[in-house]
Motif scaffolding. Structure first.
Motif, short mmCIF file in Angstrom:
data_model
loop_
_atom_site.label_atom_id
_atom_site.label_comp_id
_atom_site.label_asym_id
_atom_site.label_seq_id
_atom_site.Cartn_x
_atom_site.Cartn_y
_atom_site.Cartn_z
N GLU A 11 0.83 -1.22 0.00
CA GLU A 11 0.00 0.00 0.00
C GLU A 11 0.86 1.26 0.00
O GLU A 11 0.59 2.20 -0.73
CB GLU A 11 -0.92 0.00 1.23
CG GLU A 11 -2.03 -1.01 1.16
CD GLU A 11 -2.80 -1.14 2.47
OE1 GLU A 11 -2.45 -0.46 3.46
OE2 GLU A 11 -3.76 -1.94 2.50
N ARG A 12 1.90 1.27 0.83
CA ARG A 12 2.75 2.46 0.94
C ARG A 12 3.52 2.72 -0.35
O ARG A 12 3.64 3.86 -0.79
CB ARG A 12 3.69 2.33 2.12
CG ARG A 12 4.33 3.67 2.44
CD ARG A 12 4.89 3.78 3.80
NE ARG A 12 3.88 3.68 4.83
CZ ARG A 12 4.17 3.50 6.11
NH1 ARG A 12 5.42 3.40 6.50
NH2 ARG A 12 3.22 3.42 7.00
N LYS A 28 2.59 1.86 -3.34
CA LYS A 28 1.60 2.34 -4.32
C LYS A 28 1.30 3.82 -4.09
O LYS A 28 1.26 4.62 -5.03
CB LYS A 28 0.32 1.50 -4.22
CG LYS A 28 -0.76 1.91 -5.17
CD LYS A 28 -0.43 1.54 -6.58
CE LYS A 28 -1.63 1.78 -7.47
NZ LYS A 28 -1.29 1.68 -8.87
N GLN A 29 1.09 4.22 -2.83
CA GLN A 29 0.79 5.62 -2.50
C GLN A 29 1.94 6.55 -2.85
O GLN A 29 1.72 7.63 -3.38
CB GLN A 29 0.49 5.77 -1.01
CG GLN A 29 -0.81 5.18 -0.56
CD GLN A 29 -0.94 5.20 0.95
OE1 GLN A 29 -0.01 5.49 1.69
NE2 GLN A 29 -2.13 4.85 1.43
N GLU A 30 3.16 6.15 -2.52
CA GLU A 30 4.30 7.05 -2.66
C GLU A 30 4.92 7.06 -4.05
O GLU A 30 5.53 8.05 -4.43
CB GLU A 30 5.36 6.70 -1.61
CG GLU A 30 4.87 6.99 -0.20
CD GLU A 30 5.92 6.76 0.87
OE1 GLU A 30 7.12 6.70 0.55
OE2 GLU A 30 5.53 6.66 2.05
N THR A 31 4.78 5.96 -4.80
CA THR A 31 5.45 5.89 -6.10
C THR A 31 4.50 5.66 -7.27
O THR A 31 4.87 5.86 -8.42
CB THR A 31 6.49 4.76 -6.14
OG1 THR A 31 5.82 3.49 -6.11
CG2 THR A 31 7.47 4.87 -4.98
N GLY A 32 3.30 5.16 -6.97
CA GLY A 32 2.37 4.81 -8.03
C GLY A 32 2.62 3.42 -8.61
O GLY A 32 1.88 2.96 -9.47
N HIS A 33 3.65 2.73 -8.11
CA HIS A 33 3.98 1.40 -8.60
C HIS A 33 3.22 0.34 -7.81
O HIS A 33 3.08 0.43 -6.60
CB HIS A 33 5.48 1.12 -8.49
CG HIS A 33 6.30 1.97 -9.39
ND1 HIS A 33 6.38 1.77 -10.74
CD2 HIS A 33 7.07 3.05 -9.12
CE1 HIS A 33 7.17 2.68 -11.28
NE2 HIS A 33 7.59 3.48 -10.31
N HIS A 34 2.74 -0.67 -8.51
CA HIS A 34 2.03 -1.78 -7.89
C HIS A 34 2.99 -2.95 -7.74
O HIS A 34 3.55 -3.43 -8.73
CB HIS A 34 0.83 -2.18 -8.76
CG HIS A 34 0.08 -3.34 -8.22
ND1 HIS A 34 -0.83 -3.21 -7.19
CD2 HIS A 34 0.10 -4.65 -8.54
CE1 HIS A 34 -1.33 -4.39 -6.91
NE2 HIS A 34 -0.79 -5.28 -7.71
N LEU A 35 3.21 -3.41 -6.51
CA LEU A 35 4.08 -4.56 -6.28
C LEU A 35 3.26 -5.84 -6.28
O LEU A 35 2.18 -5.88 -5.68
CB LEU A 35 4.78 -4.42 -4.92
CG LEU A 35 5.70 -3.23 -4.73
CD1 LEU A 35 6.28 -3.25 -3.31
CD2 LEU A 35 6.81 -3.23 -5.76
N TYR A 36 3.76 -6.86 -6.92
CA TYR A 36 3.13 -8.17 -6.90
C TYR A 36 3.86 -9.04 -5.90
O TYR A 36 5.09 -9.13 -5.92
CB TYR A 36 3.17 -8.82 -8.29
CG TYR A 36 2.27 -8.13 -9.26
CD1 TYR A 36 0.93 -8.47 -9.35
CD2 TYR A 36 2.75 -7.11 -10.08
CE1 TYR A 36 0.09 -7.81 -10.23
CE2 TYR A 36 1.92 -6.45 -10.96
CZ TYR A 36 0.60 -6.81 -11.03
OH TYR A 36 -0.24 -6.15 -11.89
N ALA A 37 3.12 -9.68 -5.02
CA ALA A 37 3.72 -10.52 -3.98
C ALA A 37 4.16 -11.86 -4.57
O ALA A 37 3.37 -12.55 -5.20
CB ALA A 37 2.73 -10.75 -2.85
#
Length: 68
Positions: A35-36, A38-47
């Motif tokens: 979440e952080r 995504k909020q700070e960079t706009g990038h979506h991390l996949y687990a």
């Protein structure tokens, strides 16, 4: 989060500090990190991490029932 902590050596590692982190602690920290970022960079991390439930079903860390 509980006993789960982001490693100071590599941000993609989660440490179990003192051996007291639960699976819920680790998965909650993974969710917070995603979440952080995504909020700070706009990038979506996949687990990449997978959680194996007591019934044997496997879920990506970001999709564990009851945690999202």
């Amino acid at each position: 989060m509980g006993g789960a902590q982001v490693s100071e050596i590599h941000a993609n590692f989660i440490n179990n500090v003192g051996g007291r982190a639960t699976a819920r602690d680790v998965l909650s920290l993974v969710r917070l990190i995603r979440e952080r970022v995504k909020q700070e960079t706009g990038h979506h991390l996949y687990a990449e991490v997978r959680y194996v439930a007591p019934d044997g079903k496997m879920y990506p860390a970001h999709a564990v029932p009851g945690l999202n």
